[in-house]
Every structure is written in structure tokens, then in C-alpha cells.
Design an enzyme around this catalytic site. Structure first.
Site, PDB file in Angstrom:
ATOM      1  CB  ILE A  16      -1.631   4.245  -4.965  1.00 46.83           C
ATOM      2  CG1 ILE A  16      -0.893   2.983  -5.422  1.00 46.83           C
ATOM      3  CG2 ILE A  16      -0.713   5.470  -5.022  1.00 46.83           C
ATOM      4  CD1 ILE A  16      -0.582   2.942  -6.898  1.00 46.83           C
ATOM      5  CB  THR A  17      -2.984   7.247  -0.115  1.00 50.94           C
ATOM      6  OG1 THR A  17      -1.831   6.808   0.604  1.00 50.94           O
ATOM      7  CG2 THR A  17      -4.141   6.306   0.168  1.00 50.94           C
ATOM      8  CG  MET A  46      -1.941  -1.100   1.132  1.00 52.54           C
ATOM      9  SD  MET A  46      -3.176  -0.870   2.390  1.00 52.54           S
ATOM     10  CE  MET A  46      -3.739  -2.552   2.477  1.00 52.54           C
ATOM     11  N   PRO A  47       1.346   1.658  -1.144  1.00 47.14           N
ATOM     12  CG  PRO A  47       2.391   1.554  -3.202  1.00 47.14           C
ATOM     13  CD  PRO A  47       1.247   0.991  -2.431  1.00 47.14           C
ATOM     14  CG  HIS A  48       1.107   7.915   2.078  1.00 45.52           C
ATOM     15  ND1 HIS A  48      -0.122   8.463   1.766  1.00 45.52           N
ATOM     16  CD2 HIS A  48       1.835   8.885   2.657  1.00 45.52           C
ATOM     17  CE1 HIS A  48      -0.125   9.727   2.160  1.00 45.52           C
ATOM     18  NE2 HIS A  48       1.045  10.009   2.710  1.00 45.52           N
TER      19      HIS A  48
END
Length: 76
Positions: free
Chosen positions: A40-41, A1-3
Site C-alpha cells: 500500500i502506498t 497494490m492499492p495506491h
């Protein structure tokens, strides 16, 4: 979960340009990291140039220099 966290000087982008930027960045990260785009956020913050050293460089850039994926080509 990339930020992804982006801080920059004001760019004057309108809502449509910001959305296109977010869409392009999301697609790129999703492809390169083989991650679903829904995971992705992106945090996008504009700040004035006179705030950069105190709020970004001194707090995030300089102390984390060894861990930065891309190091700055400037010093403050």
C-alpha cells in the site's frame, strides 16, 4: 497494490500525526482489501483553499463524478 491519493486543505499535522494517520489508513485498507500492508502506498498533498477548484475539483472530481466511490456533497 492499492495506491491512495489524498488532497486536502492544510491541516497542520506534525510528523507524528501524519505517521499515525498513514499507519491507521494502511491498517484499514490492508484489512478491508485483504492486501499486505507493504503493498500500500499513500500520496498526501495539502493545498490552499484557493487552489482547490482549479487543481482538484475541475481536474479530478467533476470529470470523474460517475466513477467516484464517494461523491462530493458540494459544487464549485
Amino acid at each position: 497494490m492499492p495506491h491512495i491519493s489524498i488532497k486536502c486543505y492544510p491541516k497542520g499535522l506534525n510528523e507524528q500525526e501524519l505517521q499515525a494517520f498513514a499507519d491507521d489508513l494502511t491498517a484499514f485498507v490492508s484489512e478491508r482489501l485483504n492486501t499486505p500492508s507493504d503493498w500500500i502506498t499513500i500520496d498526501y498533498q495539502e493545498m490552499q483553499p484557493d487552489e482547490w477548484k482549479e487543481k482538484v475539483y475541475d481536474v479530478e472530481v467533476k470529470p470523474n463524478g460517475d466513477n467516484l466511490l464517494r461523491k462530493p456533497h458540494y459544487e464549485l
